[in-house]
Enzyme design. Structure first.
Site, PDB file in Angstrom:
ATOM      1  N   ARG A   1      13.350   2.707 -10.392  1.00 42.80           N
ATOM      2  CA  ARG A   1      12.911   2.334 -11.406  1.00 42.80           C
ATOM      3  C   ARG A   1      11.661   3.094 -11.960  1.00 42.80           C
ATOM      4  O   ARG A   1      10.932   3.441 -11.126  1.00 42.80           O
ATOM      5  CB  ARG A   1      12.525   0.711 -11.856  1.00 42.80           C
ATOM      6  CG  ARG A   1      13.631  -0.050 -11.692  1.00 42.80           C
ATOM      7  CD  ARG A   1      14.371  -0.181 -12.928  1.00 42.80           C
ATOM      8  NE  ARG A   1      15.478  -1.157 -12.962  1.00 42.80           N
ATOM      9  CZ  ARG A   1      16.708  -1.020 -12.453  1.00 42.80           C
ATOM     10  NH1 ARG A   1      17.110   0.320 -12.006  1.00 42.80           N
ATOM     11  NH2 ARG A   1      17.500  -1.970 -12.484  1.00 42.80           N
TER      12      ARG A   1
ATOM     13  N   HIS B   1      19.366   7.992 -16.137  1.00 44.64           N
ATOM     14  CA  HIS B   1      19.910   6.771 -15.640  1.00 44.64           C
ATOM     15  C   HIS B   1      21.205   6.505 -15.306  1.00 44.64           C
ATOM     16  O   HIS B   1      21.709   5.486 -15.588  1.00 44.64           O
ATOM     17  CB  HIS B   1      19.306   5.588 -16.522  1.00 44.64           C
ATOM     18  CG  HIS B   1      19.050   4.445 -15.622  1.00 44.64           C
ATOM     19  ND1 HIS B   1      17.983   3.572 -15.666  1.00 44.64           N
ATOM     20  CD2 HIS B   1      19.792   3.883 -14.490  1.00 44.64           C
ATOM     21  CE1 HIS B   1      18.121   2.599 -14.755  1.00 44.64           C
ATOM     22  NE2 HIS B   1      19.219   2.757 -13.985  1.00 44.64           N
TER      23      HIS B   1
ATOM     24  N   GLU C   1      12.837   4.260 -20.856  1.00 43.59           N
ATOM     25  CA  GLU C   1      13.994   4.899 -21.184  1.00 43.59           C
ATOM     26  C   GLU C   1      14.572   4.496 -22.502  1.00 43.59           C
ATOM     27  O   GLU C   1      14.391   3.275 -22.681  1.00 43.59           O
ATOM     28  CB  GLU C   1      15.033   4.424 -20.151  1.00 43.59           C
ATOM     29  CG  GLU C   1      14.579   5.290 -18.681  1.00 43.59           C
ATOM     30  CD  GLU C   1      15.509   4.525 -17.671  1.00 43.59           C
ATOM     31  OE1 GLU C   1      16.456   3.653 -18.037  1.00 43.59           O
ATOM     32  OE2 GLU C   1      15.058   4.828 -16.507  1.00 43.59           O
TER      33      GLU C   1
END
Ligand code: GLV
Length: 520
Positions: free
Chosen positions: A437, A484, A466
């Site tokens: 993360r 991602h 993000e």
């Protein structure tokens, strides 16, 4: 270097090794490493004479030729050099050497043997991951700011077969085995000692994924009758009136990282007994509140381990071997105008510290072993059955690593755990890969270290906010940016779908959950 007159004389009598065109790796390594007391080099490109004249003048003393990829050794050249007994080429491939002519003239030929096998195999696997998982393409997408404006980048997938099972082909196969790839090959002839399926003609190689099986799974979706318990799909966040209207019938929530499951939400849904998240990470769920309220939680279990590990290793190879950066260089036409792209560094022997040795971390370790890397790790606790060196302190891990791969969960303990001290300990040659993360890393500090060369590079699949990615990273060639996507492929989505439905069915039929995080 000062050379005595005697020495000069002696060197003049040494047999001459002809070099027709500059050889880039000699310039790179430094000519002193090629000095020998058995021969001296004769560089045709340093002379102002036309080549034919140069060769005729020196032909009696030229006993050998040192060739490289871009230097054809033709019958015409050999004809002018009757004393040549050997052609040594710095490449593995010999296509630039007229082999039949060498054979006819009794000239020996030597190539680079297996010195490039590791690096080429690393690069081949890196390119394979890059193409299959669209790493460079999605890096371009992020750099253009399209992740934030146009949404997710399309998923990648896989089809694999090896054409040519020599030293390099074997090294590629060995690495791919660690990725769980089924290997088949095509070669001039079947290798008697090799058990991989052999295909005589180059095509078609079988698909590694059994497509029929996949189609069966896709078409096997039963329609659920209306009178069953309700599962709330939590994306985007629902409006209050909707929640209140359905509060009594909603017994389970299906969510992903995009929509948080907070204590306030659970307060509105008193009948909820299960939260199923379609992610490996659970940082968007208030686990403490679930526990307190007697709510079970499941996550993606191990369905993402393979794809997450492939992507992490792909990013590491990409950063170390500069795959995406050199892809950009070629596309911009710079190879032609500005020459060779700077070299990357080798994987074999690299000490790779894995932060978080869960399902994904273990798969990363397995793959890295096949690349000849030394694996070290940091985890909540030491794993009794593993022999990899364990570091309870992530700074110590960084100090003993050439690269760090972050694949742990984001928790209060791990938030900004990769901080300035860790970057300092990793050092100027160090590389970081993050598929965990974004917030596990102190992103501002990481950007600063990357911009100022305090660490060497980064492969990043996750970011703190993000899809907003720090703009400073867009300008850096030592960084690979991925939107991602590390754990997502059509295959992992299909497996995820089965797991999610399996967890819900298990829950509603009072059977054990398939991938419990909290099992009440
Ligand atoms: O990042 C993806 C996941 O946690 O599943």
């Amino acid at each position: 270097m000062a050379v005595s007159t005697d020495c000069h004389k002696a060197q003049q009598d040494f047999p001459k090794v002809l070099i027709l065109k500059p050889i880039s790796f000699i310039a790179h390594v430094g000519e002193q490493h090629y000095a020998s007391n058995k021969f001296t080099f004769l560089k045709a490109y340093d002379s102002s004479l036309p080549l034919h004249q140069f060769l005729s003048t020196h032909s009696p003393s030229i006993k050998a030729i040192l060739a490289s990829v871009g230097t054809p050794i033709t019958a015409d050249i050999l004809q002018l050099l009757p004393e040549v007994g050997v052609v040594v080429t710095t490449s593995v491939g010999l296509n630039q050497v007229d082999l039949p002519e060498c054979r006819r003239r009794g000239i020996k030929v030597a190539n680079a043997g297996s010195v490039f096998s590791d690096d080429v195999a690393d690069f081949a696997v890196g390119l394979l991951i890059d193409v299959l998982r669209k790493v460079s393409a999605s890096d371009g997408y992020v750099r253009k700011g399209l992740w934030a404006t146009k949404g997710d980048y399309p998923l990648g997938s896989k089809r694999i077969g090896i054409v040519g099972l020599g030293n390099i082909g074997f090294a590629v196969a060995k690495r791919l085995e660690a990725f769980g790839c089924g290997i088949s090959y095509n070669s001039r002839k079947r290798k008697p000692h090799v058990s991989y399926p052999f295909y005589e003609s180059n095509f078609p190689f079988p698909l590694m994924e059994d497509q029929e099986e996949q189609q069966d799974r896709t078409s096997d979706q039963n329609h659920k009758p209306q009178d069953l318990p309700q599962v709330l799909l939590l994306k985007p966040p629902p409006v209050l009136s909707f929640l209140t209207a359905h509060a009594d019938s909603i017994q389970a929530i299906l969510c992903s990282g995009a929509a948080p499951v907070t204590d306030d939400l659970l307060q509105l849904l008193p009948s909820v007994r299960l939260v199923v998240t379609a992610s490996a990470g659970t940082n968007h769920i208030d686990l403490e509140a679930c526990h307190r309220r007697g709510i079970s939680v499941t996550n993606a279990g191990n369905v993402f381990s393979d794809d997450g590990a492939d992507a992490a290793v792909g990013l590491l190879i990409d950063v170390l071997r500069k795959i995406t950066a050199s892809d950009r260089y070629v596309r911009q036409g710079l190879w032609v105008n500005e020459g060779d792209y700077p070299l990357g560094s080798k994987l074999r022997g690299k000490r790779v510290g894995i932060v978080g040795l869960g399902g994904i971390g273990l798969e990363i370790a397995k793959r890295l072993e096949a690349f000849g890397c030394n694996v070290l790790y940091n985890s909540r606790k030491k794993k009794a059955h593993l022999s990899y060196p364990f570091y309870s302190d992530v700074r110590q891990l960084a100090a003993n690593s050439d690269a760090l791969i972050i694949c742990c969960a984001l928790t209060d303990q791990t938030r900004h755990m990769i901080d300035k001290d860790v970057f300092l300990a990793l050092g100027k040659e160090g590389v970081i890969v993050n598929i965990g993360r974004g917030a596990i890393v102190d992103e501002k500090e990481m950007v600063r270290c990357l911009v100022h060369g305090e660490i060497a590079g980064a492969g990043l699949d996750v970011f703190e906010n993000e899809p907003d990615v720090p703009k400073e990273l867009f300008e850096l060639d030592n960084v690979v940016l991925s939107p991602h996507r590390a754990v997502f492929t059509p295959e992992s989505f299909m497996a995820l779908c089965e797991l999610v439905v399996g967890n819900l069915e298990a829950f509603f039929s009072n059977s054990p959950l398939l991938s419990p995080v909290i099992d009440v």
